[in-house]
Scaffold this active site. Structure first.
Site, PDB file in Angstrom:
ATOM      1  N   ASP A  61       1.847  39.590 -53.513  1.00 53.00           N
ATOM      2  CA  ASP A  61       2.608  39.951 -52.328  1.00 53.00           C
ATOM      3  C   ASP A  61       3.730  38.926 -52.190  1.00 53.00           C
ATOM      4  OD1 ASP A  61       1.796  40.711 -48.824  1.00 53.00           O
ATOM      5  OD2 ASP A  61       3.572  41.040 -50.062  1.00 53.00           O
ATOM      6  N   ASP A 113      -5.347  47.151 -50.904  1.00 43.82           N
ATOM      7  CA  ASP A 113      -5.903  45.790 -50.953  1.00 43.82           C
ATOM      8  C   ASP A 113      -6.385  45.447 -49.549  1.00 43.82           C
ATOM      9  OD1 ASP A 113      -3.006  44.984 -49.855  1.00 43.82           O
ATOM     10  OD2 ASP A 113      -4.365  43.284 -49.571  1.00 43.82           O
ATOM     11  N   CYS A 133     -26.926  51.002 -55.161  1.00 45.36           N
ATOM     12  CA  CYS A 133     -25.935  50.118 -55.781  1.00 45.36           C
ATOM     13  C   CYS A 133     -26.527  49.468 -57.025  1.00 45.36           C
ATOM     14  CB  CYS A 133     -25.526  49.042 -54.776  1.00 45.36           C
ATOM     15  SG  CYS A 133     -24.292  47.891 -55.418  1.00 45.36           S
ATOM     16  N   CYS A 159     -25.114  46.754 -58.509  1.00 42.51           N
ATOM     17  CA  CYS A 159     -24.491  45.436 -58.716  1.00 42.51           C
ATOM     18  C   CYS A 159     -25.563  44.372 -58.955  1.00 42.51           C
ATOM     19  CB  CYS A 159     -23.622  45.065 -57.517  1.00 42.51           C
ATOM     20  SG  CYS A 159     -24.497  44.298 -56.141  1.00 42.51           S
ATOM     21  N   CYS A 215     -27.831  43.623 -55.917  1.00 42.67           N
ATOM     22  CA  CYS A 215     -28.815  44.658 -55.560  1.00 42.67           C
ATOM     23  C   CYS A 215     -29.894  44.816 -56.617  1.00 42.67           C
ATOM     24  CB  CYS A 215     -28.101  45.983 -55.325  1.00 42.67           C
ATOM     25  SG  CYS A 215     -27.079  45.906 -53.859  1.00 42.67           S
ATOM     26  N   HIS A 260     -21.623  41.989 -53.979  1.00 45.05           N
ATOM     27  CA  HIS A 260     -22.014  43.327 -53.529  1.00 45.05           C
ATOM     28  C   HIS A 260     -20.881  44.046 -52.799  1.00 45.05           C
ATOM     29  CE1 HIS A 260     -23.917  46.792 -51.884  1.00 45.05           C
ATOM     30  NE2 HIS A 260     -23.376  46.451 -50.712  1.00 45.05           N
TER      31      HIS A 260
END
Ligand SMILES: CC1(C)O[C@@H]2[C@@H](CO[C@@]3(CNc4nc5cc6c(=O)[nH]c(N)nc6cc5[nH]4)OC(C)(C)O[C@@H]23)O1
Ligand SMILES: [Zn+2]
Length: 372
Positions: A94, A269, A307, A309, A312, A338
């Site tokens: 940015d 974002d 999930c 991930c 998890c 997560h």
């Protein structure tokens, strides 16, 4: 100069929602895409390998912060931001205009640019369109943003109209400082116009006269109500060029993102997944979980059964609550892994739904679970 850089192709649509890919110097980005925020050259609490394991394809850096500390010239001397932070996938930076207004003190706006004092040590600085392009060239980001004025929420029509003219002139100067096709970095324009539909149309119309590789909607997620944001979003997104990536800056909750995709946005974002992870607010397929609540003290189930991930697959809610209560550093990392996995899954599932023509059903299911 790789001829593909900047190429954006859309291979499916479902209503206004699009599924495509954007080619950059550091790889192809599937869209819709969520970009984890790495303001100071790090996505807080996780390392580049964690991000790769999560399937993150592009992250955000910030011109304002990296210019002030450690400094863009210093990073350039080390081969640029990718090398410095050891991230070899795409980076979007940015421009800093927004951060100057949301972070620094003593700001003065003029035709030439904005002067401000550093939020770190009070030192004086000037950002001009040419300067922010020079900084982003030093950082070597794959996608650069123009210097713009993010109009404060509540600004009147007259101020907003004047401001969007300045933002357009600054955008033209940024493009002149980095002519299209002169290098491997892409440059996106930013539409402003506050919460006035006529000014949103005028800002975008003016930007269309300048050849950008993508177009963003700025000036949203600045304190307005959800209804106000959605009203401007659904009005403005379709006005952005259909054949270029559309980026909604700073947005948002998972539901905001799904609605943004519905409105025709490709890129998002937001600090929400990383910031909320650090205060124990976790996003799951069943809604939000506030891990510090006593009800999870002896809950041996995973945070989110749907999930896959690392968090998890390996830890219970009881353990995650313990880490949070004990203010253990691992709490930040596991919660962030997560939440980022959840936000990344939202856009990959949305992309699949668009390819299958079931995006409206996906959106409706989402609206049954999340209401903000
Ligand atoms: C949603 C959430 C959690 O995100 C937090 C906090 C408050 O909103 C955020 C996110 N909103 C946001 N709007 C933006 C608008 C512009 C813009 O007009 N121009 C340029 N160059 N960059 C922008 C970046 C933006 N980020 O803005 C700060 C102040 C960075 O913190 C973020 O609420
Ligand atoms: Zn998970």
């Amino acid at each position: 100069m790789n001829m593909h850089i900047g190429k954006f192709s859309i291979h499916n649509t479902d209503g206004k929602a699009r599924a495509g890919e954007l080619h950059t110097a550091h790889g192809v980005i599937p869209t819709p895409i969520f970009m984890p925020v790495g303001t100071q050259g790090t996505v807080k609490a996780v390392c580049p390998q964690d991000l790769k394991d999560l399937g993150a394809r592009i992250i955000l850096g910030n011109t304002y912060h990296l210019y002030l500390r450690p400094n863009d010239e210093m990073i350039a001397r080390r081969g640029g931001l990718h090398k410095f932070m050891n991230w070899d996938r795409p980076i979007l930076t940015d421009s800093g205009g927004f951060q100057v207004f949301s972070l620094s003190g003593l700001r003065k706006l003029s035709e030439d640019g904005v002067t401000f004092s550093s939020h770190i040590d009070g030192s004086k600085h000037v950002f001009t369109p040419e300067k922010v392009v020079s900084i982003q060239k030093n950082l070597g980001s794959d996608i650069m943003m123009v210097l713009d004025e993010c109009v404060p929420y509540g600004a009147d029509h007259e101020y907003t109209k004047k401001s969007l003219g300045l933002t357009t002139r600054w955008a033209a100067r940024c493009r002149a400082a980095y002519p299209q096709g002169s290098g491997d970095q892409l440059l996106f324009g930013i539409g402003q116009g506050g919460f006035f539909k006529d000014l949103r149309e005028e800002s975008i119309r003016q930007l269309l006269d300048i050849p950008f590789d993508g177009y963003a909607l700025g000036g949203l997620s600045v304190g307005e109500s959800k209804a106000e944001m959605m009203d401007i979003l659904y009005h403005s997104a379709p006005l952005l060029p259909a054949d270029k990536p559309r980026y909604l800056m700073g947005v948002g909750t998972p539901l905001d993102i799904v609605r943004g995709i519905d409105a025709g946005i490709d890129m998002f974002d937001c600090v929400m997944p990383t910031r909320n992870a650090r205060n124990g607010t976790l996003f799951t397929s069943q809604g939000k979980v506030n891990i510090k609540r006593a009800q999870y003290t002896e809950d041996d189930s995973p945070l989110d059964p749907e999930c896959s991930c690392y968090t998890c697959r390996n830890f219970s809610k009881a353990y995650l609550r313990h880490l949070y209560q004990a203010q253990e550093i691992l709490s930040y990392r596991l919660n962030t892994i997560h939440n980022l996995a959840f936000f990344l899954t939202v856009v990959t599932d949305a992309r699949k739904a668009i390819e299958e023509g079931t995006f409206q059903a996906y959106k409706a299911r989402f609206e049954n679970i999340y209401d903000t």
